[in-house]
Design a protein around this motif. Structure first.
Motif, short mmCIF file in Angstrom:
data_model
loop_
_atom_site.label_atom_id
_atom_site.label_comp_id
_atom_site.label_asym_id
_atom_site.label_seq_id
_atom_site.Cartn_x
_atom_site.Cartn_y
_atom_site.Cartn_z
N UNK A 182 0.78 -1.18 0.09
CA UNK A 182 0.13 0.16 -0.03
C UNK A 182 0.98 1.14 0.06
N UNK A 183 2.15 1.12 0.40
CA UNK A 183 3.12 2.05 0.47
C UNK A 183 3.49 2.55 -0.95
N UNK A 184 3.72 3.79 -1.70
CA UNK A 184 4.11 4.11 -2.83
C UNK A 184 5.66 3.57 -3.15
N UNK A 185 6.53 3.60 -1.97
CA UNK A 185 7.73 3.34 -1.96
C UNK A 185 8.01 1.83 -2.52
N UNK A 186 6.69 0.76 -2.57
CA UNK A 186 6.90 -0.44 -2.82
C UNK A 186 6.24 -0.75 -4.22
N UNK A 187 6.26 0.45 -5.00
CA UNK A 187 5.67 0.28 -6.34
C UNK A 187 6.13 -0.67 -7.27
N UNK A 188 7.41 -0.91 -7.19
CA UNK A 188 7.92 -1.98 -8.16
C UNK A 188 7.62 -3.28 -7.76
N UNK A 189 7.61 -3.56 -6.52
CA UNK A 189 7.33 -5.02 -5.88
C UNK A 189 5.60 -5.04 -6.37
N UNK A 190 4.93 -4.21 -5.89
CA UNK A 190 3.23 -4.01 -6.30
C UNK A 190 3.29 -4.42 -7.81
N UNK A 191 3.96 -3.84 -8.81
CA UNK A 191 3.85 -4.22 -10.07
C UNK A 191 4.17 -5.58 -10.43
N UNK A 192 5.39 -6.13 -9.82
CA UNK A 192 5.73 -7.53 -9.87
C UNK A 192 4.54 -8.31 -9.36
N UNK A 193 3.87 -8.04 -8.43
CA UNK A 193 2.97 -8.93 -7.82
C UNK A 193 1.54 -9.04 -8.43
#
Length: 234
Positions: free
Chosen positions: A104-115
């Motif tokens: 939910x944190x914007x700093x994790x956007x790369x991980x969110x995109x992968x998932x």
């Protein structure tokens, strides 16, 4: 005294190890000899070579450096578990639980995109393992980064790159403490270990304690060397 012998020839190092052990034998024949090795394959090779040259290879332990140093932590310091709750396998399963909320944190956007489209959780399982592997490497080779993150300090070398890493470490650390598990890991034990070691060594020397032998370590992390030097001072 901690001494490093260099050679590109493992046979030469093996012969040197045997010569040193013969020159300075253990005072107690029932005491276990300990030889640090960098792989199980090296341990097996040494057993065969020692048996070939000496006729027998018995009562010898061949721990890996990380295993040996953690065991020394448990001996010298109190309240250190037999196995860290920040080992790679434990971190992987904890991250499996923590990652969905972190995304939910914007700093994790790369991980969110992968998932994205990870309906069965297979990608999350793979990602948790990869992140755990990275953190495990930091615990060994960049312990100062881990210590800085726990104190919510920035790391100059990273210069703002991958801002999710310090956040995921703090989440993992807080979650581990929330489970009632030990806060100790390889990054936060070394200095306490070195500070406590002098008194512990004095009592062990009175009991016939002697240095352990190391053979053919191609690349030991700096903190491993610090711990070994502290174990065997001049």
């Amino acid at each position: 005294m901690f001494t490093v012998y260099h050679s590109n020839h493992v046979d030469l190092l093996k012969s040197l190890l045997l010569a040193l052990a013969e020159r300075d034998p253990l005072s107690n024949p029932f005491q276990e000899e300990i030889i640090l090795v960098q792989s199980p394959g090296m341990a097996q090779w040494l057993k065969l070579e020692i048996a070939r040259e000496k006729g027998i290879a018995a009562n010898i332990a061949f721990p890996l450096p990380a295993t040996f140093i953690w065991e020394m932590f448990t001996r010298v310091l109190s309240d250190v578990p037999e196995r860290s709750y920040f080992n790679k396998e434990a971190m992987s399963w904890k991250l499996m639980k923590l990652l969905p909320d972190c995304l939910q944190d914007d700093d994790f956007s790369q991980l969110a995109q992968y998932l994205e489209d990870d309906d069965g959780g297979q990608k999350r399982f793979q990602l948790a393992g990869k992140v755990a592997d990275v953190l495990d490497q930091y615990l060994v080779y960049r312990p100062e980064w881990i210590e800085a993150w726990e104190q919510e300090q920035s790391v100059a070398e990273l210069e703002g790159a991958m801002p999710w890493q310090p956040k995921v470490w703090r989440q993992l650390y807080d979650y581990t403490l929330g489970l009632g598990q030990s806060p100790y890991h390889r990054a936060n034990l070394y200095q306490q270990f070195i500070d406590t070691l002098e008194g512990w060594l004095k009592s062990r020397r009175a009991q016939g304690y002697r240095p352990y032998l190391c053979v053919r370590h191609l690349a030991l992390p700096p903190r491993y060397l610090d711990a070994l030097k502290a174990l065997y001072p001049r």
